[in-house]
Each structure stands twice: as C-alpha cells, then as structure tokens.
Design an enzyme around this catalytic site. Structure first.
Site, PDB file in Angstrom:
ATOM      1  CG  HIS A   1      -1.553  -0.446   1.058  1.00  0.00           C
ATOM      2  ND1 HIS A   1      -3.058  -0.934   1.470  1.00  0.00           N
ATOM      3  CD2 HIS A   1      -1.445  -2.106   1.167  1.00  0.00           C
ATOM      4  CE1 HIS A   1      -3.596  -2.253   1.574  1.00  0.00           C
ATOM      5  NE2 HIS A   1      -3.006  -3.303   2.004  1.00  0.00           N
TER       6      HIS A   1
ATOM      7  CG  HIS B   1      -6.711   3.456  -1.316  1.00  0.00           C
ATOM      8  ND1 HIS B   1      -6.025   4.543  -0.317  1.00  0.00           N
ATOM      9  CD2 HIS B   1      -7.772   2.873  -0.364  1.00  0.00           C
ATOM     10  CE1 HIS B   1      -6.752   3.728   0.606  1.00  0.00           C
ATOM     11  NE2 HIS B   1      -7.231   3.007   0.722  1.00  0.00           N
TER      12      HIS B   1
ATOM     13  CG  HIS C   1     -21.863 -18.499  29.228  1.00  0.00           C
ATOM     14  ND1 HIS C   1     -22.821 -18.402  28.594  1.00  0.00           N
ATOM     15  CD2 HIS C   1     -21.530 -17.676  30.062  1.00  0.00           C
ATOM     16  CE1 HIS C   1     -23.346 -16.825  28.489  1.00  0.00           C
ATOM     17  NE2 HIS C   1     -22.281 -16.616  29.843  1.00  0.00           N
TER      18      HIS C   1
HETATM   19  C1  LIG Z   1      -8.648  -7.310  10.591  1.00  0.00           C
HETATM   20  C2  LIG Z   1      -8.567  -6.992  10.292  1.00  0.00           C
HETATM   21  N1  LIG Z   1      -8.786  -6.999   8.584  1.00  0.00           N
HETATM   22  C3  LIG Z   1      -8.912  -6.268   7.337  1.00  0.00           C
HETATM   23  C4  LIG Z   1      -8.182  -6.013   7.419  1.00  0.00           C
HETATM   24  C5  LIG Z   1      -7.296  -5.457   5.793  1.00  0.00           C
HETATM   25  N2  LIG Z   1      -6.972  -4.198   5.517  1.00  0.00           N
HETATM   26  C6  LIG Z   1      -6.167  -3.364   4.856  1.00  0.00           C
HETATM   27  S1  LIG Z   1      -5.967  -2.350   5.045  1.00  0.00           S
HETATM   28  C7  LIG Z   1      -7.987  -2.639   5.122  1.00  0.00           C
HETATM   29  C8  LIG Z   1      -8.881  -0.703   4.805  1.00  0.00           C
HETATM   30  C9  LIG Z   1      -8.027   0.091   4.592  1.00  0.00           C
HETATM   31  O1  LIG Z   1      -8.882   1.542   5.206  1.00  0.00           O
HETATM   32  P1  LIG Z   1      -8.461   1.899   6.368  1.00  0.00           P
HETATM   33  O2  LIG Z   1      -7.734   1.365   7.123  1.00  0.00           O
HETATM   34  O3  LIG Z   1      -9.034   3.707   5.926  1.00  0.00           O
HETATM   35  O4  LIG Z   1      -6.736   2.409   5.954  1.00  0.00           O
HETATM   36  P2  LIG Z   1      -6.006   3.432   4.280  1.00  0.00           P
HETATM   37  O5  LIG Z   1      -6.775   2.373   3.350  1.00  0.00           O
HETATM   38  O6  LIG Z   1      -6.527   4.397   4.608  1.00  0.00           O
HETATM   39  O7  LIG Z   1      -4.607   3.558   4.865  1.00  0.00           O
HETATM   40  C10 LIG Z   1      -9.028  -3.252   5.040  1.00  0.00           C
HETATM   41  C11 LIG Z   1      -9.411  -4.153   5.368  1.00  0.00           C
HETATM   42  C12 LIG Z   1      -6.727  -5.978   8.076  1.00  0.00           C
HETATM   43  N3  LIG Z   1      -5.710  -5.543   7.333  1.00  0.00           N
HETATM   44  N4  LIG Z   1      -7.269  -6.244   9.334  1.00  0.00           N
END
Ligand SMILES: Cc1ncc(C[n+]2csc(CCOP(=O)(O)OP(=O)(O)O)c2C)c(N)n1
Ligand SMILES: [Mg+2]
Length: 691
Positions: A37, A285, A496
């Site tokens: 990313h 993204h 439980h």
């Molecule tokens: C518990 C969990 N669920 C899903 C993911 C997969 N994942 C990585 S980044 C992301 C979301 C990205 O959105 P955001 O948190 O706003 O970060 P940004 O992309 O804006 O940096 C997801 C769902 C993860 N890393 N951890």
C-alpha cells in the site's frame, strides 16, 4: 538577517525533501515488490516526519532505552512508512539478547527487498523480525489496542519505579491509525478504556482520508469520530491539512500539554484517493501505483522521475541533527540520572534489568502451594488462583486482570492494589467487559517489560483470539487465563460451554496450551508459565471441583513439565490400552483405569496437560509414554475431538463432544454426553478388540 532567512529556507527545503524521501522510498519499495500500500505512507509521511523529527524521544543509537517514547503503526499496511523512518533515522539493530549492534536495523538493501522471503521488511511490521518495530501490527485495531497497554505500562512503571528526583519513566505512546482501526470494535474498546484510565501519555494520530479498500469510507462509516472520542473522555484536536507541518507540531504540543486525557489528532489527508495529481481516482488505493503513475507522482513531488530509492544528500544528516541529536541528548541525560538511581536504588535498577530481559527474580518460586490428596478436591481455577497469588508476591512485575470476571476467574491479586485512573501503582487491572482489548493491552504491557496476564471465560477466548495470535506470532510471553473450560459449566448452557476452543488454540503455532488435571498440575503449569520468554500461554481451567490425586499412589505432578506423563501404569508395565486425558477428564480416566484394573485389564493413564510441550520431548520419552506398539488408545476430553487422532492413532478411539453442549446440571450432562466410567471402559474394550 540574510543568513537566518537563508537558514529558514534551507530548513524548510530539508523538511520537504525528507518528507518526499519517505514517500518515494515507499513508492519505490511497493512498486518493486509489486505489492503493498503506497497511499497511506505517502499521505502520512509529514505526520510521521514531524513526530519523529520534532517530538519522539527516541535515540536511534539506543533503541532499547527503557524510557523511549513508543511509536505504533496500527495501520500496519502502511509498513513502508515505518521502514523508511527506521532507515532514515539510522536506528540500530538489536539482537535476540537485547544487545545493540553497530549494524542498522533497516539498511536500504532491506527496503529494496520489501515483502521478500527472509527480509526485515515483511508486508506488515513484525517486531520479532525487525528490531525497532515496537509491536507487530497489521490486523486493524490491534496496534491501537497495544498502545493502551503500553501507556498503562508507562504509568505503572512510573508509579512503581520513579523516586523523588528520579523520573525513570515518563514515556509517551504514539499510535498512527486509520479508518479501519477506528471502525474495528477493538478500537472502540481501546479508546474507551484509555479514556476511562485518563491515559494522558497516549496520543493517536488518525489518518482521516475518507477512504478504505472498497471505496469511499462513506459507504460504511459516517459517525462523528470527534464526538465519539470526546464522549470517551479524550482530548480531540484536528489538523486540516496533513502537509501543514506547523499545524501538526501544534497538535503534538497540545497533546504534550494535556495532562488529564488521551489525545486524538484527526489529520485530514487526501492522497488516499490515488496519487496526488489524480484526486478523483481510487484505482491505486491499496495497490502499487504502476510505473507510469510512479513517474507522474515523482514529477508532482519535484523528484527525478527515473530515480529509484533516491535519498538526496543531506536527508540522513538532517535526521541525525533532528531525532538523532535530540534523542541522544534526552537519553544521555536520562542515563546520568539512571546512574544515580542505580546507586541509590540498586534493587529497583536490578528489577528493571530483569524485566527487560524477561528474567525472573531470585526466589520467584518460593512458597508455592502444594495440595494434599482430596477426593472432593478443588477447581483448577481455585488452585491456579492460589498459585498466581503466591507468584505475584515473588514477582513484583506480574500484573493483570480480567474482562469483568476476576471473581470467577480467581485472578484477583489479593491485597496488591488496583490500577485506576490517576493511580496506577496497583497490580490489578480492571479491563471491564472488553475481551478484545484485554488481549491487545496485555500484549502492549508485555512488550513494555511487564509480565501481564488477562483472563476471561474460555468460551470468550474467541474474542481475544486475534491478540493471542499476535502474541504467538511475535513471540512474546503473554499469559491468557481461561476458566469455565467445558460443559462442566453446567446450567449456563451451550452459549458458555467451550467445545472447539481447545482444538482451535492447539492449532495455533507457538502458543502453549495448558490444561492441568488437578491442583498439583496447576502448580506445575504455573512453574512452566513463569519461565516462558518467547511464547504466550493459554491456561485452561475448570470452574468445577476436581479431585486432588493421591500422588503417592499415582505419579508425581512434576510430569507436567514434559507435557504428558504416565500417571498410572499397568501393573505389568505393559499396557494393553492407554487412556489419555486432560484437565477435568484425568480423574475420570483414573476411575476408568481402576475399574479396568479390577477386571484384570492392563491399562495405563496418561495425563496430557500440554500437547505442545509433549511434542517437543525426545522420541525416547514419547515412546516411553505412548509406546508405538500399543495401538489401543482412548482420548477423553470434554471438547471437540478434532486432532486427537494424532495421539490415539487410526485404531484409537475418542470420547469427546460432537455437538454444542446443553443447559443442565453437570451430573446430567456427564451422563447425557457420556463422560462416565462406563463409557470410557466400554471404549477401552472396543479399542482393545480392534487391535
Ligand atoms: C482486522 C483486519 N481486517 C481487514 C484488513 C484488511 N485491510 C487492510 S487495509 C484495510 C482498510 C483500509 O482502509 P483504512 O483503514 O482506512 O486505511 P487506508 O487504506 O485509508 O490507509 C483493510 C480492510 C486488516 N488488515 N485487518
Ligand atoms: Mg482510510
């Protein structure tokens, strides 16, 4: 006048150059790996830069410094942000023994090997792989959860170690987080607990970029985060433009000035929608930009378009003059103070030394209870609670708490005080009904040198599982105590009554699962736990009383240290059948064994409190406990039988649970589900018939 103006311009240029170096390193590493990313590191570079360069009290030459500020990247997918910082700040590597090496933890070569096998730059930051990474992050919400534990650790250590004129501990904890961290339930638990405890040494920086992986955050996230955090009792401040370094600095100053609440800095960033010149696109993204986009982005930053992994002259020196110099001065001042402290309070200094090395104090195992044979017996939660209290007397940095079940879990450390808002010296933590953050903050405490435990009902270990997993992955000795470990719970019923939790935790690498069979095995279990340095443990205990076995008649409980042992053997020493039990089923195996013995059957009982520890024994020992020639074997455990094939073999049999439990008095459940001497004897005979 001219000279100072010149200096200002140069300083700003260096700021911009440094921020853009962080960005382009992230872009290039992600592009080269063709994975990762780039958006979050690009957007957050100025925030992280301002923090590290101007505020973080951290000496890159001494990354072990006890009182360093902690930086947690809870949005672990932005790992390249952290790797770039570790590289540019020149953080040194620390080996497994805690020795600081000359070598850097993050040479540029490692950044070029981003996400490759064996690199120090895994996809998400892993603390046991890369020194300088304070805690392993990636599963969103865990890092902010850890940060609460770290902030408690700072306060607890201050309360217990600081002395007049000797401020040994006052470190702050900074956690970077994203929409995901704040959407996750655990993030809410963590914020709620931190607000309650008034952890004013805790600062979260929220990347408010309006975007998550699937698209605009507005598809799924529309609450007013600021209002929510104000409701939690936080101080909330906002920086409207992530590129405004002055505003960022002011926000951090606000945090430093706030003495009664944690601080949330909401930072508006926009880059997440795509590269900066292409604000309307979400295409890139969470993915590498692509060669063409990389070029355009670099152009936008005024960067040579074809340069890769470029670190312009002056940038590293700039970090040396910033965080390097500030950190060194702060640490050396602290070091002088600590020398005086060591002279005046050698015992406390020695304590800190051991804590940092995860060693035990002298006499840690004195006055541990032992339990006389008793048919009526005692629940393992009770015996464990007694051992825990004895250990807590001997190990001053053993602290912990429960998710509102301390009375049931028997984890109260009697007479040792509480950790409360504004008063942090006690040994009992009150986590409230927040299992997720019990797990994450226990991990945060453990990486801060405290031997912490967290407890709840075994069935709710599921809620903590993500944190248990991170403890196992990052090789830290967190202690998870779970009581009410089976249908033995009785009337509370199937909601439980754990069924699959034992099997599922046993499937987790590097986690020790311990299910002691009576009070004396519980004592032995705690001796094992106390010594762990690189593995977390799940200690699984009963609510109901278990007979305390007569160890003059049966083998000593010290066999526990080998994971499994022969508790009662065939009179001939040559068993025809082996009964293997754990926890509450060990005494059932013994009763079945006595019955079989009276019927002339040569049976053996193996108590197996820990599969993992038994696995590690040498082949000869394993053969001595479970001889290959004896294929008639029966496992007895009030849980899913999944995995028991490993120990009973193809000809073996299992007595266990094949459905969810039921709400009824235990004696009825035992009969209904077949946890009776008759069933076990019958299964033993079937196994013998099959061989
Ligand atoms: C518990 C969990 N669920 C899903 C993911 C997969 N994942 C990585 S980044 C992301 C979301 C990205 O959105 P955001 O948190 O706003 O970060 P940004 O992309 O804006 O940096 C997801 C769902 C993860 N890393 N951890
Ligand atoms: Mg986001």
């Amino acid at each position: 006048m001219v000279a100072s103006e010149q200096a200002v311009v140069t300083g700003q240029q260096l700021d911009t150059l440094s921020v853009n170096t962080i960005r382009t390193l992230a872009i290039d590493a992600v592009q080269k790996a063709n994975s990762g990313h780039p958006g979050a590191p690009m957007a957050l570079a100025p925030v992280a830069y301002t923090l590290w360069q101007e505020f973080l009290r951290y000496d890159p030459e001494e990354p072990n410094w006890l009182n360093r500020d902690r930086f947690v990247l809870s949005n672990g997918h932005a790992s390249m942000l952290l790797y770039s910082l570790l590289y540019l700040a020149g953080v040194r590597r620390v080996d497994e023994n805690g020795e600081v090496l000359r070598e850097l933890t993050m040479p540029l070569e490692e950044i070029k090997r981003f996400r490759q096998l064996g690199s120090r730059t895994p996809g998400h930051p892993e603390s046991h792989i890369t020194s300088g990474v304070e805690t392993t992050t990636g599963p969103l919400g865990q890092g902010v959860g850890n940060s609460v534990g770290m902030a408690i650790a700072s306060r607890w250590q201050a309360a217990n170690f600081n002395r007049p004129g000797f401020e040994v501990f006052d470190f702050d904890v900074y956690a970077m987080c994203s929409d995901g961290d704040l959407m996750e339930g655990i993030g809410g638990e963590a914020a709620s607990l931190a607000g309650h405890l008034k952890l004013s040494n805790l600062c979260w920086m929220y990347d408010y970029n309006h975007v998550t992986l699937d698209g605009p955050a507005s598809w799924s996230f529309s609450e007013d985060v600021a209002t929510r955090f104000i409701g939690y009792g936080w101080n909330v401040t906002r920086v409207a433009d992530a590129n405004d370094l002055d505003m960022l600095a002011r926000a951090f100053e606000t945090f430093k000035k706030t003495t009664d609440r944690p601080t949330l800095i909401i930072v508006d960033t926009h880059i997440g929608y795509g590269s900066p010149h292409k604000q309307d696109s979400n295409a890139s993204h969470g993915e590498p930009l692509g060669e063409e986009e990389v070029r355009l982005t670099k152009k936008f930053y005024g960067w040579p378009e074809d340069a890769k992994f470029l670190v312009p002259e002056g940038v590293i020196e700039h970090f040396k003059d910033g965080i390097g110099k500030r950190g060194r001065e702060a640490r050396s001042q602290w070091g002088k103070m600590f020398e005086g402290y060591t002279q005046k309070y050698p015992e406390l200094a020695e304590r800190l030394h051991r804590m940092q090395r995860r060693e035990l104090p002298e006499g840690w195992d004195k006055n541990l209870p032992s339990f006389a044979a008793d048919a009526k017996g005692i629940a393992t939660r009770e015996s464990s609670g007694k051992v825990l209290n004895a250990l807590a007397q001997n190990i001053p940095w053993l602290i912990g708490g429960s998710a509102d079940l301390a009375t049931s879990n028997k984890t109260n450390l009697n007479g040792l005080g509480d950790v409360e808002a504004g008063s942090y010296s006690g040994r009992n933590l009150h986590f409230g009904v927040r299992e997720h953050v019990v797990g994450a903050s226990v991990n945060g405490l453990v990486v801060s040198g405290i031997r912490a435990f967290g407890a709840t009902f075994f069935n709710f270990s599921d809620y903590m599982r993500a944190s248990i997993r991170l403890a196992a992955l990052s090789e830290i000795p967190s202690i998870f105590i779970f009581t009410h470990d089976s249908i033995g719970v009785g009337e509370d019923g199937p909601t439980h009554q754990p069924i699959e939790q034992l099997a599922s935790l046993r499937a987790m690498p590097n986690l020790i699962v311990l299910r002691p069979g009576d009070a004396n095995e519980a004592v032995e279990a705690w001796k094992i736990i106390a010594r762990l340095q690189h593995e977390p443990v799940a200690l699984v205990l009963t609510r109901q009383a278990l007979p305390t076995l007569d160890r003059t008649k049966y083998a000593a409980a010290s066999g526990t240290t080998r994971g499994a042992y022969v508790l009662a053997d065939a009179p001939s020493g040559k068993p025809e059948v082996i009964l293997i039990g754990t926890g509450s089923e060990v005494s059932l195996c013994i009763d079945a064994y006595e019955k079989l013995k009276s019927e002339g059957v040569q049976a053996r009982v193996v108590s197996m409190p820990s599969w993992e520890i038994f696995e590690r024994q040498d082949a000869a020992y394993k053969e001595s406990v479970l001889p290959a020639a004896v294929t008639a074997r029966v496992s007895v455990e009030m849980a899913a039988t999944f995995g028991w094939e490993r120990w009973v073999g193809l000809k073996g049999r299992t007595v266990g649970m094949h459905r969810f439990g039921a709400s009824a008095p235990l004696k009825d459940l035992l009969k209904f589900f077949g946890f009776t001497v008759e069933t076990v004897v019958a299964e033993a005979r079937k196994a013998m018939a099959e061989k």
